[in-house]
Every structure is written in structure tokens, then in C-alpha cells.
Design an enzyme around this catalytic site. Structure first.
Site, short mmCIF file in Angstrom:
data_model
loop_
_atom_site.label_atom_id
_atom_site.label_comp_id
_atom_site.label_asym_id
_atom_site.label_seq_id
_atom_site.Cartn_x
_atom_site.Cartn_y
_atom_site.Cartn_z
N ARG A 179 11.11 3.81 3.59
CA ARG A 179 10.77 2.84 4.65
C ARG A 179 12.03 2.08 5.02
NH1 ARG A 179 5.66 -1.15 4.61
NH2 ARG A 179 4.74 0.85 5.18
N ARG A 204 0.80 -1.22 0.00
CA ARG A 204 0.00 0.00 0.00
C ARG A 204 0.84 1.28 0.00
NH1 ARG A 204 -2.85 -3.94 1.70
NH2 ARG A 204 -0.85 -4.50 2.61
N THR A 205 1.79 1.36 0.91
CA THR A 205 2.47 2.64 1.09
C THR A 205 3.28 2.99 -0.16
OG1 THR A 205 2.61 2.08 3.42
CG2 THR A 205 3.92 3.95 2.67
N LYS A 260 25.59 -3.77 -0.33
CA LYS A 260 27.06 -3.81 -0.33
C LYS A 260 27.62 -3.08 0.88
CE LYS A 260 26.74 -3.04 -5.30
NZ LYS A 260 26.95 -1.93 -6.26
N HIS A 264 4.71 5.75 11.67
CA HIS A 264 4.27 5.61 10.27
C HIS A 264 3.32 6.79 10.00
CE1 HIS A 264 3.18 4.00 6.48
NE2 HIS A 264 2.87 2.76 6.81
#
Ligand code: CP
Length: 304
Positions: free
Chosen positions: A101, A51-52, A80, A129
């Protein structure tokens, strides 16, 4: 350069303004189709999302802008060993705004300190959030017509649930809001949320293990998933994962105008039979998410 790391950085007046813009986008999408022409959004997702990430990308496309980014850490140079600071500094040469995120709490704040384009926290570990909270607030406003005088039950994983922490922070600024915190003992709300938000703001709240006992007094029921990815011990997850399963039977004592919310994804905590109930709002939240993110992108880019 303004970022959004924590919902408390937005005043209630700014939230009202974002909601008004989102409502206008819903009514008049064509007015906004070219607002971000020539602008680029980078979506840097070091943790899974449906969703986000996709609502941010759809939001930018619907504003006439462009999108670049990655959807897993393994496909970026963080695999890396590159730091968050170097990653966002690099991306800031290619994009105008970043939605990020990350599984580590505080990573988006580190990002904001290390580049000079706006950073939007799209979820950091078990912490916050804020754009889910904007989605939730738009949904509450559209469903209940107000933020004051509400009793909200938060149910499930209140310990690691970043959407819960952010929404408690936002709702604690409105008048006569009561909260019922429903969880197993192992997943109770963290002390820092109690002390710095609930106690600090003088919010009336109770803690309980029983959803059945709380149900009849609620105006909003905010269900959450017990999150496998936050547990160190698989046995604990298995023991707790089905602590609460909302079914039509359990809703028999609920108010007729209850709003049933969930940030999604759900696993087992809301039976699919509840989806037919007119009080189920969780797919409305999904839909609202794109519009409020469009309003936020415009605000942070300074687009009128
Ligand atoms: N609500 C939410 O954050 O969903 P995703 O994990 O799918 O982005």
C-alpha cells in the site's frame, strides 16, 4: 510473473474462479492449511491499514506460510529516502510475494516493474484497491447471488475513493448493471472514470446529490468515508465530512433486500444503529476479505 495492480487485469472468468476457491476455503479451511508452506508474504504498508494488512497476514498464516514486512513508512528505509524500486528489489530477495500500500498513485506498478516476484496493489492513493474489490465481489455474490441486473448506489467521496473506482471498473463488465453516483459536487467521480469505464462500456448511470431520492431504487448501497488524508484544505474536509450519514430513518424507503456495503473504516457516515439491520453487510465484507486474499495469494504463487 503475474502481479495484480488493477482489477481489470483479472477476467470475469478468473474472478469467478477466485470466488469459487474462496467459497471452498470457507467450507473446507483444513484443505488449505498447508498450501503455502515454505512461502513468505511481505506486507509493505507505507500508509495506515487495519483490514487489508491484517487480512493479508492472516490469509498467509492460514495457508501455512510466513509473513514479514512493515506497517508504516517511517519504520522502513524509505524514511531515509530509498526509492520504491530499490525497496521492492531488496524485499524480493527475502519474500515470494509482496502486498503493498502506498499513498502515491502508480507506486505498486513501479514496484512490479522493478522486481521479479508478484506485487499485489493493496491500495494506491486515490486510484485503485483491487483486493478490496475482490472482497466486495465475493460479498455481492454471496448476498445477491449474481452480478448482473443490479442497481448500485455509490455514496460519499467518489473523487478520491479508490475502492469506488475499482468496483465501478469490475461491475461495468456485467450485464444490465446501473449505477447511481451520489456525492457532493466537490467529490464527484473523476472524468477519467466516466470516460474510460462508464462511457466506454455503455453503462447506464446518473449523478445526484440526494441519497434520499436514490434510496428506493437501489439493490446495493456502497457507502464511503470522506477521507481527511486526501484533502489539501482542512476547512473543505470539515465542510464535506458529514454530507451523508446513513441512519435507520433514512433506510425506511429502501428495498427489503438491499445490501448495505462499506469498505471501512467508517467515521460517521453509517450510524452504529444501522449495524443491527439485517441488510448491513460491511462486517461480512471484512470477514470475506481474508478468504478471497487466500485464493489470490495461491493464484499468484501458482499453488494448485
Ligand atoms: N478497506 C480497507 O482498505 O481498510 P484498511 O484501510 O483498514 O486496510
Amino acid at each position: 510473473m503475474r502481479s495484480l495492480i488493477d482489477i481489470q487485469e483479472l477476467s470475469p472468468e478468473e474472478i469467478d474462479r477466485l470466488i469459487a476457491v474462496a467459497d471452498d476455503i470457507i467450507e473446507n479451511p483444513g484443505k488449505y492449511a498447508h498450501k503455502c508452506e515454505g512461502k513468505k508474504l511481505a506486507t509493505l504498508f507505507f500508509e495506515p491499514s487495519t483490514r487489508t494488512r491484517l487480512s493479508f497476514e492472516a490469509a498467509m498464516y492460514d495457508l501455512g506460510g510466513h509473513v514479514l514486512g512493515f506497517s508504516e513508512a517511517q519504520s522502513s528505509s524509505s524514511a531515509k529516502g530509498e526509492s520504491v524500486a530499490d525497496t521492492v528489489r531488496t524485499v524480493s530477495y527475502y519474500a515470494d510475494i509482496i502486498a503493498m500500500r502506498h499513498p502515491k498513485e502508480g507506486a505498486p506498478m513501479v514496484a512490479a516493474m522493478n522486481c521479479d516476484i508478484p506485487i499485489i496493489n493493496a491500495g494506491d492513493g486515490g486510484h485503485n484497491h483491487p483486493t478490496q474489490t475482490l472482497t466486495d465481489l465475493l460479498t455481492i455474490k454471496r448476498e445477491k447471488g449474481r452480478f448482473d441486473n443490479l442497481t448500485i448506489g455509490f455514496c460519499g467521496d467518489l473523487k478520491f475513493g479508490r475502492t469506488v473506482h475499482s468496483l465501478i471498473g469490475a461491475m461495468s463488465r456485467y450485464k444490465n448493471v446501473r449505477m447511481v453516483l451520489i456525492s457532493p459536487d466537490e467529490l464527484k467521480i473523476p472524468d477519467y472514470v466516466k470516460q474510460t469505464v462508464l462511457d466506454e462500456k455503455g453503462i447506464e448511470y446518473t449523478e445526484t446529490n440526494s441519497l434520499d431520492e436514490a434510496m428506493s431504487g437501489l439493490d446495493i448501497l456502497y457507502m464511503t468515508r470522506v477521507q481527511r488524508e486526501r484533502f489539501f484544505n482542512e476547512q473543505d474536509y470539515i465542510r464535506l465530512k458529514d454530507s451523508y450519514v446513513l441512519t435507520p430513518e433514512k433506510l425506511k424507503t429502501a428495498k427489503s433486500d438491499l445490501a448495505i456495503m462499506h469498505p471501512l473504516p467508517r467515521v460517521n457516515e453509517i450510524s452504529v444503529a444501522v449495524d443491527k439491520d439485517s441488510r448491513a453487510c460491511y462486517f461480512k465484507q471484512v470477514k470475506n476479505g481474508k478468504f478471497i486474499r487466500m485464493a489470490l495469494i495461491m493464484m499468484l504463487l501458482g499453488v494448485e
